[in-house]
Design an enzyme around this catalytic site. Sequence first.
Site, mmCIF file in Angstrom:
data_model
loop_
_atom_site.group_PDB
_atom_site.id
_atom_site.type_symbol
_atom_site.label_atom_id
_atom_site.label_comp_id
_atom_site.label_asym_id
_atom_site.label_seq_id
_atom_site.Cartn_x
_atom_site.Cartn_y
_atom_site.Cartn_z
ATOM 1 N N GLU A 82 66.289 -8.690 24.838
ATOM 2 C CA GLU A 82 65.390 -9.024 25.943
ATOM 3 C C GLU A 82 64.886 -10.463 25.835
ATOM 4 O OE1 GLU A 82 65.279 -7.256 28.425
ATOM 5 O OE2 GLU A 82 65.954 -5.307 27.702
ATOM 6 N N ARG A 92 57.582 4.361 35.776
ATOM 7 C CA ARG A 92 58.382 5.292 36.582
ATOM 8 C C ARG A 92 58.023 6.734 36.272
ATOM 9 N NH1 ARG A 92 62.963 7.816 35.105
ATOM 10 N NH2 ARG A 92 63.103 6.511 33.243
ATOM 11 N N CYS A 145 58.143 -0.454 26.959
ATOM 12 C CA CYS A 145 58.883 -1.457 26.198
ATOM 13 C C CYS A 145 58.437 -2.873 26.585
ATOM 14 C CB CYS A 145 60.378 -1.282 26.408
ATOM 15 S SG CYS A 145 61.021 0.255 25.691
ATOM 16 N N HIS A 169 66.574 -3.611 23.339
ATOM 17 C CA HIS A 169 66.834 -2.300 23.924
ATOM 18 C C HIS A 169 68.180 -1.780 23.409
ATOM 19 C CE1 HIS A 169 63.842 -2.344 27.421
ATOM 20 N NE2 HIS A 169 63.776 -1.119 26.913
#
Length: 209
Positions: A82, A92, A145, A169
Amino acid sequence: MTKKIIVTGFEPFGGEKDNPTKYIAENINGRVLSNGTVVEGILMPVSVKRTADMLISILEEKKPDILIMTGLSGKINDINLERVAINILDVRIPDNDGNKPVDELIDKDGETAYFSTLPVRKILEDLHLNKIPASISNSAGTYICNYGMYLALNFAKKHGYPEKTGFIHVPFMYEQVLDRPALSSMDKNTLLKAVEISILSTLAIQNNE
């Protein structure tokens, strides 16, 4: 001088029974790398409040030189390095405490975004040299995250450490998708090796600075 290195992983979430980053954190803890460096692995909760409290406590108490956070993304098929964390929490699915914040700033006085201070390009090159599929990602999402990555980089800017901070990730482990063959996955020991390589790549850059 020996560097203090911490790698974090997360507990299972979203109905999953396991999390590859739990395996990474537990199995990298106490590991001695090829250059003699000892790594500490720490398991983090998937919780807005508890993640923040625990992460800040860890940073204040242990004062690591390098912090590499790891998290699961079921949508990827390789290692994602990332590059950026953004100042927003918009989830979500609820966290493991049932909280579901929407359009919330992580720090109302913080920067809009922070770039990882890990040498992501160097890590990418070294992973590819070791035949590990990997890519640089420009979005860590807006869930826990990204939240953890932003908090850590925000802390580093204010306090001057960790010197190198970032997020990786990873996809599912093979064991998680035996009955879901359409989902991408990797061998758990390859995931662990990828994190070890990421640490060594970061140390190599630091030693040349």
